[in-house]
Design an enzyme around this catalytic site. Structure first.
Site, short mmCIF file in Angstrom:
data_model
loop_
_atom_site.label_atom_id
_atom_site.label_comp_id
_atom_site.label_asym_id
_atom_site.label_seq_id
_atom_site.Cartn_x
_atom_site.Cartn_y
_atom_site.Cartn_z
N GLY A 1 0.84 -1.20 0.00
CA GLY A 1 0.00 0.00 0.00
C GLY A 1 0.87 1.25 0.00
O GLY A 1 1.90 1.28 0.67
N VAL B 1 17.82 8.07 -4.36
CA VAL B 1 18.40 8.45 -5.66
C VAL B 1 19.56 9.43 -5.46
O VAL B 1 20.66 9.25 -5.98
CB VAL B 1 17.31 9.07 -6.58
N ARG B 2 19.32 10.46 -4.65
CA ARG B 2 20.34 11.49 -4.48
C ARG B 2 21.56 10.93 -3.74
O ARG B 2 22.71 11.24 -4.10
CB ARG B 2 19.75 12.67 -3.70
N ARG C 1 0.91 -5.05 -5.10
CA ARG C 1 1.20 -6.27 -4.34
C ARG C 1 1.35 -7.36 -5.40
O ARG C 1 0.52 -7.46 -6.29
CB ARG C 1 0.06 -6.56 -3.37
N ASP D 1 5.87 -5.13 5.85
CA ASP D 1 6.36 -6.48 6.15
C ASP D 1 6.37 -7.41 4.94
O ASP D 1 7.33 -8.15 4.72
CB ASP D 1 5.46 -7.13 7.22
N SER E 1 6.61 -6.67 1.85
CA SER E 1 7.67 -6.27 0.92
C SER E 1 9.03 -6.75 1.43
O SER E 1 9.91 -7.12 0.65
CB SER E 1 7.69 -4.76 0.77
N THR F 1 4.48 2.51 5.71
CA THR F 1 3.06 2.15 5.69
C THR F 1 2.34 3.04 6.70
O THR F 1 2.91 3.35 7.75
CB THR F 1 2.81 0.67 6.04
N ASP G 1 0.14 2.24 8.58
CA ASP G 1 -0.35 1.44 9.72
C ASP G 1 0.57 1.49 10.95
O ASP G 1 0.12 1.18 12.05
CB ASP G 1 -0.53 -0.02 9.31
N ASP H 1 2.76 -0.66 11.75
CA ASP H 1 2.56 -2.01 12.29
C ASP H 1 3.78 -2.90 12.15
O ASP H 1 3.68 -4.12 12.17
CB ASP H 1 1.36 -2.66 11.59
N ARG I 1 -5.27 -1.91 9.22
CA ARG I 1 -5.26 -3.39 9.08
C ARG I 1 -5.47 -4.04 10.45
O ARG I 1 -6.45 -3.73 11.10
CB ARG I 1 -3.94 -3.83 8.44
N ARG J 1 -4.64 7.61 3.08
CA ARG J 1 -3.41 7.18 2.41
C ARG J 1 -2.77 8.28 1.56
O ARG J 1 -1.63 8.14 1.11
CB ARG J 1 -3.73 5.97 1.54
O1 F6P Z 1 -1.59 -1.15 4.81
C1 F6P Z 1 -2.17 0.07 4.48
C2 F6P Z 1 -3.66 -0.07 4.33
O2 F6P Z 1 -4.20 1.21 3.98
C3 F6P Z 1 -4.40 -0.65 5.52
O3 F6P Z 1 -4.61 0.29 6.54
C4 F6P Z 1 -5.66 -1.17 4.88
O4 F6P Z 1 -6.17 -2.26 5.60
C5 F6P Z 1 -5.19 -1.61 3.52
O5 F6P Z 1 -3.95 -0.97 3.28
C6 F6P Z 1 -6.13 -1.29 2.39
O6 F6P Z 1 -5.64 -1.86 1.25
P1 F6P Z 1 -6.11 -1.49 -0.24
O7 F6P Z 1 -5.47 -0.20 -0.61
O8 F6P Z 1 -5.64 -2.63 -1.05
O9 F6P Z 1 -7.61 -1.34 -0.20
#
Ligand code: F6P
Length: 322
Positions: free
Chosen positions: A13, A26-27, A74, A105, A107, A127, A129, A131, A173, A255
């Site tokens: 994501g 890059v730099r 992904r 994770d 990745s 990310t 999250d 997490d 997540r 996001r």
């Molecule tokens: O890992 C980032 C995230 O935004 C999570 O918070 C969420 O569960 C998931 O990705 C959503 O994934 P997608 O963008 O595939 O809908």
């Protein structure tokens, strides 16, 4: 000694600050006289050769932009033995000695598998999250929390006018970090996260009623997406309390957007550090932030670590939201 060639990719994501990290990689690479390639759409680019050479100005004007100029994906095919071998072949054909993998994770598992096949990989945690067990911080989290807080503040205005309750679901997540920090920053009456078991009557209804007795007339309940059933929670609150309740899922707005100062600085520090590791001949490492210091761990060890939830912070949040 022959000139070193490295590549950079963003995977999983997207997260605000990924572009700032790409720019830093890059730099830093060009400063060390390396050749630098951008792999597009995560590991997919390694499978289908979607790779471009990047120059110093390719990454101009991106430090403030959300998303990722390299695109992200992904990649299920990459997880197979055949896929990894194909990726290794692409690297060998293009003379790529090492790769900086910016993502979460999932990745890093890809980075570990490539490292095992002789392509030096370094991960950078990015990310929204937050997490990833091995690092106190993941790029994108600060911007995402600020976005969520801005949205909840707006909902609060209309909540207050109508004397309503709002149940607001935030991303994350299986992790409650985004919910916890949003809830604290918005003074939510209740914060529900996957890490802490909850009883809807005791942890939400009773809390609302207790605050109502001291004069509170509108309520915010933050629910992490990993808990599930936030719409049902809203319905139950209305039925049980008679307080008009609305349900909002903040979704992908969290996001996007221009990365915060914290994310830009973290991304810059981590990006430059990752290139240093590759320049020193390191591989299978992940860059982490520990107590605001940048350091690195072995990816395989990092993936075994267990994330700890901050129970004290969670407790404090509810102590002061009365
Ligand atoms: O890992 C980032 C995230 O935004 C999570 O918070 C969420 O569960 C998931 O990705 C959503 O994934 P997608 O963008 O595939 O809908």
């Amino acid at each position: 000694m022959s000139q070193m060639s490295i590549a950079v990719l963003t995977s999983g994501g997207d997260a605000p600050g990924m572009n700032a990290a790409v720019r830093a990689v890059v730099r830093a690479a060009l400063n060390k006289d390396m050749r630098i390639f951008g792999v597009r759409r995560g590991f997919n680019g390694l499978l289908n050769g979607d790779i471009i050479e990047i120059g110093i100005r390719t990454v101009s004007d991106i430090i403030h932009r959300g998303g990722t100029i390299l695109y992200t994906a992904r990649s299920p095919e990459f997880k197979t033995e055949e896929g990894i071998n194909k990726a290794v072949k692409t690297c060998q054909q293009m003379g790529i000695d090492g790769i900086v993998v910016i993502g979460g994770d999932g990745s890093f598992r890809g980075a570990r598998d490539l490292s095992k096949k002789g392509i030096a990989c370094v991960g950078i945690p990015a990310t929204i999250d937050n997490d990833i067990a091995c690092s106190d911080y993941t790029i994108g989290f600060d911007t995402a929390v600020n976005t969520a807080v801005e949205m909840v503040d707006k909902i609060r205005d209309t909540n207050q006018s109508h004397n309503r309750c709002s149940v607001i679901e935030v991303m994350g997540r299986d992790c409650g970090e985004l919910a916890l920090h949003t809830g604290i920053a918005c003074g939510a009456t209740a914060i529900i996260v996957p890490e802490v078991p909850f009883d809807i009557d005791k942890d939400i209804i009773d809390r609302m009623m207790a605050t109502q007795r001291t004069g509170k007339k509108h309520f915010i309940v933050i629910v992490a997406e990993g808990v599930g059933g936030s719409a049902d929670i809203a319905k139950y609150i209305e039925e049980k309390t008679g307080i008009e309740t609305r349900h909002t899922v903040l979704g992908h707005v969290q996001r996007g957007g221009s990365p915060s100062v914290h994310d830009r600085v973290m991304a810059s520090r981590m990006g430059a550090y990752a290139v240093d590791i590759l320049a020193r001949g390191g591989s299978n490492r992940v860059v982490v932030s520990k107590k605001n210091e940048i350091t690195d761990y072995d990816i395989s060890e990092a993936l075994e670590m267990k994330r700890e939830f901050n129970d004290d912070l969670y407790k404090m949040a509810h102590e002061i939201s009365v």
